[in-house]
Scaffold this motif. Structure first.
Motif, PDB file in Angstrom:
ATOM      1  N   LEU A 102      34.771  24.253 -27.285  1.00 10.99           N
ATOM      2  CA  LEU A 102      33.787  25.264 -27.678  1.00 10.99           C
ATOM      3  C   LEU A 102      34.271  26.653 -27.292  1.00 10.99           C
ATOM      4  CD1 LEU A 102      30.456  23.525 -26.525  1.00 10.99           C
ATOM      5  CD2 LEU A 102      31.394  23.604 -28.844  1.00 10.99           C
ATOM      6  N   ASP A 103      34.833  26.781 -26.102  1.00  5.48           N
ATOM      7  CA  ASP A 103      35.325  28.072 -25.631  1.00  5.48           C
ATOM      8  C   ASP A 103      36.490  28.558 -26.490  1.00  5.48           C
ATOM      9  OD1 ASP A 103      34.810  29.988 -23.495  1.00  5.48           O
ATOM     10  OD2 ASP A 103      36.819  29.529 -22.766  1.00  5.48           O
ATOM     11  N   ARG A 104      37.359  27.633 -26.857  1.00  4.24           N
ATOM     12  CA  ARG A 104      38.505  27.989 -27.706  1.00  4.24           C
ATOM     13  C   ARG A 104      38.024  28.472 -29.070  1.00  4.24           C
ATOM     14  NH1 ARG A 104      42.259  24.730 -30.843  1.00  4.24           N
ATOM     15  NH2 ARG A 104      41.114  22.859 -30.200  1.00  4.24           N
ATOM     16  N   ALA A 105      37.024  27.803 -29.615  1.00  6.58           N
ATOM     17  CA  ALA A 105      36.469  28.222 -30.909  1.00  6.58           C
ATOM     18  C   ALA A 105      35.835  29.604 -30.802  1.00  6.58           C
ATOM     19  CB  ALA A 105      35.440  27.197 -31.386  1.00  6.58           C
ATOM     20  N   ALA A 106      35.119  29.846 -29.705  1.00 11.63           N
ATOM     21  CA  ALA A 106      34.492  31.157 -29.505  1.00 11.63           C
ATOM     22  C   ALA A 106      35.536  32.257 -29.454  1.00 11.63           C
ATOM     23  CB  ALA A 106      33.664  31.140 -28.219  1.00 11.63           C
ATOM     24  N   LYS A 107      36.637  32.009 -28.773  1.00  7.81           N
ATOM     25  CA  LYS A 107      37.697  33.005 -28.668  1.00  7.81           C
ATOM     26  C   LYS A 107      38.391  33.229 -30.009  1.00  7.81           C
ATOM     27  CE  LYS A 107      38.445  32.168 -23.744  1.00  7.81           C
ATOM     28  NZ  LYS A 107      39.250  31.498 -22.702  1.00  7.81           N
ATOM     29  N   THR A 108      38.577  32.174 -30.761  1.00  8.77           N
ATOM     30  CA  THR A 108      39.181  32.306 -32.080  1.00  8.77           C
ATOM     31  C   THR A 108      38.336  33.202 -32.984  1.00  8.77           C
ATOM     32  OG1 THR A 108      40.243  30.127 -31.945  1.00  8.77           O
ATOM     33  CG2 THR A 108      39.891  31.046 -34.160  1.00  8.77           C
ATOM     34  N   LEU A 109      37.014  33.022 -32.907  1.00  8.12           N
ATOM     35  CA  LEU A 109      36.098  33.752 -33.787  1.00  8.12           C
ATOM     36  C   LEU A 109      35.758  35.143 -33.263  1.00  8.12           C
ATOM     37  CD1 LEU A 109      33.680  30.793 -34.570  1.00  8.12           C
ATOM     38  CD2 LEU A 109      35.327  31.821 -36.153  1.00  8.12           C
ATOM     39  N   GLY A 110      35.976  35.391 -31.976  1.00  6.82           N
ATOM     40  CA  GLY A 110      35.656  36.686 -31.388  1.00  6.82           C
ATOM     41  C   GLY A 110      34.177  36.888 -31.113  1.00  6.82           C
ATOM     42  N   ILE A 111      33.431  35.788 -30.946  1.00  2.00           N
ATOM     43  CA  ILE A 111      31.997  35.895 -30.667  1.00  2.00           C
ATOM     44  C   ILE A 111      31.760  36.149 -29.188  1.00  2.00           C
ATOM     45  CG2 ILE A 111      31.371  34.440 -32.622  1.00  2.00           C
ATOM     46  CD1 ILE A 111      30.896  32.163 -30.575  1.00  2.00           C
ATOM     47  N   ASN A 112      30.496  36.452 -28.836  1.00  2.00           N
ATOM     48  CA  ASN A 112      30.160  36.789 -27.456  1.00  2.00           C
ATOM     49  C   ASN A 112      29.841  35.566 -26.602  1.00  2.00           C
ATOM     50  OD1 ASN A 112      28.884  39.118 -29.367  1.00  2.00           O
ATOM     51  ND2 ASN A 112      29.938  39.969 -27.600  1.00  2.00           N
ATOM     52  N   PHE A 113      29.073  34.626 -27.160  1.00  2.00           N
ATOM     53  CA  PHE A 113      28.708  33.416 -26.424  1.00  2.00           C
ATOM     54  C   PHE A 113      28.550  32.261 -27.408  1.00  2.00           C
ATOM     55  CE2 PHE A 113      26.917  36.559 -23.372  1.00  2.00           C
ATOM     56  CZ  PHE A 113      27.604  36.138 -22.233  1.00  2.00           C
ATOM     57  N   ILE A 114      28.710  31.037 -26.879  1.00  2.00           N
ATOM     58  CA  ILE A 114      28.403  29.835 -27.643  1.00  2.00           C
ATOM     59  C   ILE A 114      27.520  28.939 -26.788  1.00  2.00           C
ATOM     60  CG2 ILE A 114      30.571  28.688 -26.948  1.00  2.00           C
ATOM     61  CD1 ILE A 114      30.536  27.412 -29.820  1.00  2.00           C
ATOM     62  N   GLY A 115      26.359  28.603 -27.300  1.00  2.00           N
ATOM     63  CA  GLY A 115      25.388  27.801 -26.563  1.00  2.00           C
ATOM     64  C   GLY A 115      25.251  26.408 -27.152  1.00  2.00           C
ATOM     65  N   GLY A 116      24.746  25.499 -26.340  1.00  2.00           N
ATOM     66  CA  GLY A 116      24.544  24.131 -26.794  1.00  2.00           C
ATOM     67  C   GLY A 116      25.250  23.110 -25.934  1.00  2.00           C
ATOM     68  N   TYR A 117      25.879  23.554 -24.847  1.00  2.00           N
ATOM     69  CA  TYR A 117      26.411  22.578 -23.883  1.00  2.00           C
ATOM     70  C   TYR A 117      25.196  22.080 -23.097  1.00  2.00           C
ATOM     71  CZ  TYR A 117      29.916  20.331 -20.958  1.00  2.00           C
ATOM     72  OH  TYR A 117      30.703  19.388 -20.322  1.00  2.00           O
ATOM     73  N   GLU A 142      35.368  26.679 -15.867  1.00  2.00           N
ATOM     74  CA  GLU A 142      36.656  26.646 -16.559  1.00  2.00           C
ATOM     75  C   GLU A 142      36.586  27.184 -17.990  1.00  2.00           C
ATOM     76  OE1 GLU A 142      38.406  22.762 -16.177  1.00  2.00           O
ATOM     77  OE2 GLU A 142      38.244  22.773 -13.984  1.00  2.00           O
ATOM     78  N   THR A 143      35.447  27.787 -18.338  1.00  2.00           N
ATOM     79  CA  THR A 143      35.312  28.428 -19.647  1.00  2.00           C
ATOM     80  C   THR A 143      34.759  29.839 -19.459  1.00  2.00           C
ATOM     81  OG1 THR A 143      33.075  27.530 -19.952  1.00  2.00           O
ATOM     82  CG2 THR A 143      34.904  26.231 -20.830  1.00  2.00           C
ATOM     83  N   ASP A 144      34.866  30.641 -20.494  1.00  2.00           N
ATOM     84  CA  ASP A 144      34.414  32.038 -20.421  1.00  2.00           C
ATOM     85  C   ASP A 144      33.142  32.312 -21.217  1.00  2.00           C
ATOM     86  OD1 ASP A 144      36.626  32.974 -18.827  1.00  2.00           O
ATOM     87  OD2 ASP A 144      37.881  32.816 -20.633  1.00  2.00           O
ATOM     88  N   PHE A 145      32.960  31.619 -22.340  1.00  2.00           N
ATOM     89  CA  PHE A 145      31.882  31.979 -23.260  1.00  2.00           C
ATOM     90  C   PHE A 145      30.860  30.863 -23.480  1.00  2.00           C
ATOM     91  CE2 PHE A 145      35.650  34.460 -24.568  1.00  2.00           C
ATOM     92  CZ  PHE A 145      35.151  35.731 -24.308  1.00  2.00           C
ATOM     93  N   VAL A 146      31.034  29.740 -22.820  1.00  2.00           N
ATOM     94  CA  VAL A 146      30.136  28.602 -23.002  1.00  2.00           C
ATOM     95  C   VAL A 146      28.883  28.769 -22.157  1.00  2.00           C
ATOM     96  CG1 VAL A 146      29.866  26.107 -22.666  1.00  2.00           C
ATOM     97  CG2 VAL A 146      31.999  27.024 -23.620  1.00  2.00           C
ATOM     98  N   CYS A 147      27.714  28.511 -22.766  1.00  2.00           N
ATOM     99  CA  CYS A 147      26.435  28.534 -22.061  1.00  2.00           C
ATOM    100  C   CYS A 147      25.806  27.146 -22.104  1.00  2.00           C
ATOM    101  CB  CYS A 147      25.489  29.545 -22.701  1.00  2.00           C
ATOM    102  SG  CYS A 147      26.002  31.260 -22.467  1.00  2.00           S
ATOM    103  N   SER A 148      25.081  26.831 -21.040  1.00  2.00           N
ATOM    104  CA  SER A 148      24.553  25.486 -20.871  1.00  2.00           C
ATOM    105  C   SER A 148      23.055  25.526 -20.623  1.00  2.00           C
ATOM    106  CB  SER A 148      25.260  24.799 -19.694  1.00  2.00           C
ATOM    107  OG  SER A 148      24.770  23.491 -19.492  1.00  2.00           O
ATOM    108  N   SER A 149      22.349  24.512 -21.126  1.00  2.00           N
ATOM    109  CA  SER A 149      20.920  24.400 -20.876  1.00  2.00           C
ATOM    110  C   SER A 149      20.523  22.934 -20.786  1.00  2.00           C
ATOM    111  CB  SER A 149      20.122  25.095 -21.985  1.00  2.00           C
ATOM    112  OG  SER A 149      20.389  24.516 -23.241  1.00  2.00           O
ATOM    113  N   VAL A 150      19.449  22.694 -20.039  1.00  2.00           N
ATOM    114  CA  VAL A 150      18.918  21.337 -19.893  1.00  2.00           C
ATOM    115  C   VAL A 150      17.401  21.425 -19.996  1.00  2.00           C
ATOM    116  CG1 VAL A 150      18.793  19.267 -18.458  1.00  2.00           C
ATOM    117  CG2 VAL A 150      20.847  20.713 -18.369  1.00  2.00           C
TER     118      VAL A 150
END
Length: 454
Positions: A102-117, A142-150
């Motif tokens: 997910l983090d790699r995809a976020a960096k490829t696209l240049g987005i700010n955050f990716i949620g759903g972990y 170990e990631t920069d842009f991944v966000c997590s919720s439970v």
């Protein structure tokens, strides 16, 4: 098609009052990526995200340039990864590989955050849910842009107290894993009761299983606009105050509606919802607390603050629903501490305590948000705070959330710097009386009786 005349009406709000579209968030279903082979799963996830959202950033930038509307964030939310990774992941480290994808995809696209972990465990945990939850500290470190919720509970199911207890421990672990950076991992982790499927805001965004294959959700923000509008209401009665809030919310929401429709057209992805939330930033004049002061309170936290917040939340929604037929997400007013200079000032001045913030969450959009606490706070104490907040959401049939940051090595009175939109925060005191015997009981707190309405 966006109406340029409507945009021109907002120029003053944009230039002088910090109005912005806080985020365009593409929600992406990953259900078609499910595979029992971990490597194949990761490849499918990366390809799916980078294909569907390949034009998100350039499209957002083009809308900004053409219409002069700041779009602060371009984000992605995905199907809760506990559902997607269950067939392939046999240990927490397997889920961490998905976080890195997910983090790699976020960096490829240049987005700010990716949620759903994320994991949805309001009634119970599958093996996959538990593995993902246990992987969260390492994944966020170990990631920069991944966000997590439970999601720990709901009005229909009650509260999963086993998960509440576990999350107290996980939050402390996430703090420890990122202690060299003021425990910032916890700023990317939020727990919910009644989590919405279409929330565009981080860290709690995920793409619900009831949603389409892909969707555009937009979050608008305008605390500075609202504060400026209320300057003309000094000395007026509450009826006049409500009308001003409602009319201003209409204008703010209309900007988001127009941007959402344009983004949907250009990206060829269906429009989902507008989130009406007034989301503050650390910028001077872009504060929810400043709105309270315009209403007549000396500081956020003074007697009357909860009533002022209830009024604000309700009138924002009444105005917003007139500007958009599809309102969703969280929608109301956020009260984060670190992201709101006025809230920070109130904490420093002694006007605002953790207990008062909890009372305010009975009527706000979310809950206890971006609150720094001492790093030596016990896991069971964190779980107790979570349980209290989840109970408010469960009983009141509303979304509540907790994003606490136990900052390792910091004590009450210290200041923690997170940077950017996350701002900075004074470390707040926590009630030190023990609740461990209560938290350690385990099991579930049943749903309230009104949950059985059908």
């Amino acid at each position: 098609m966006i109406n340029i005349n409507e945009v021109l009406e907002t120029n003053n709000m944009i230039e002088k009052e910090n109005l912005d579209v806080r985020t365009i968030t593409i929600g992406i279903s990953l259900l078609e990526c499910i595979d029992s082979d971990l490597d194949a799963l990761n490849e499918k996830i990366y390809n799916r995200i980078t294909t569907v959202a390949k034009n998100l950033v350039p499209t957002g930038q083009a809308i900004e340039r053409e219409y002069g509307i700041p779009i602060v964030n371009k984000r992605i939310s995905v199907t809760p990864i506990a559902l997607v990774g269950g067939a392939a992941c046999k240990k927490p480290e397997d889920f961490v590989t998905i976080a890195k994808t997910l983090d790699r995809a976020a960096k490829t696209l240049g987005i700010n955050f990716i949620g759903g972990y994320s994991a949805l465990v309001s009634k119970g945990m599958t093996e996959a849910d538990e593995l993902l939850i246990r992987s969260i500290p390492q994944a966020l470190a170990e990631t920069d842009f991944v966000c997590s919720s439970v999601n720990l509970g709901s009005t229909k199911t009650g509260l999963n107290m086993d998960a509440v207890k576990m999350m107290g421990e996980i939050i402390l672990q996430a703090a420890e894993y990122t202690k060299e950076n003021d425990s910032i991992g916890c700023a990317k982790l939020v727990v919910f009761c009644n989590a919405p499927d279409d929330n565009p805001f981080m860290a709690g965004a995920f793409h619900g299983v009831t949603e389409a294959d892909a969707i555009i959700n937009v979050g608008v923000s305008g605390p500075g606009v609202m504060r400026k509008a209320l300057e003309a209401e000094h000395g007026t009665d509450f009826g006049s105050l409500c009308e001003t809030v409602k009319k201003t919310a209409f204008k703010i929401t209309r900007v988001g509606q127009l941007v959402a429709r344009e983004a949907s057209r250009r990206l060829n992805i269906p429009f989902g919802i507008i989130d009406l939330s007034l989301a503050p930033t650390p910028a001077i004049g872009d504060s929810i607390a400043d709105i309270f002061e315009e209403m007549g309170l000396e500081r956020a936290g003074a007697p009357g603050t909860t009533a002022a917040l209830a009024l604000l939340n309700d009138q924002v929604k009444k105005g917003g629903v007139m500007a958009s037929s599809y309102v969703g997400g969280l929608s109301g007013a956020f009260i984060p501490v670190s992201e709101d200079q006025g809230m920070i000032n109130a904490v420093v001045d002694g006007a605002l305590t953790l207990e008062k913030l909890e009372a305010m969450t009975c009527v706000c959009s979310v809950g206890l948000d971006m609150i720094a606490i001492p790093g030596d706070t016990k896991a069971t104490t964190i779980s107790g705070i979570i349980a209290d907040e989840m109970a408010i959401g469960m009983v009141n049939q509303k979304t509540t959330a907790v994003r606490l940051i136990p900052v390792i090595g910091k004590k009450v009175g210290d200041t923690v710097e997170f940077g950017g939109l996350l701002g900075y925060a004074p470390v707040m005191p926590v009630n030190s009386f023990d609740c461990s015997a209560f938290i350690n009981r385990g099991g579930r707190i049943p749903a309230p009786i009104h949950s059985f309405k059908n």
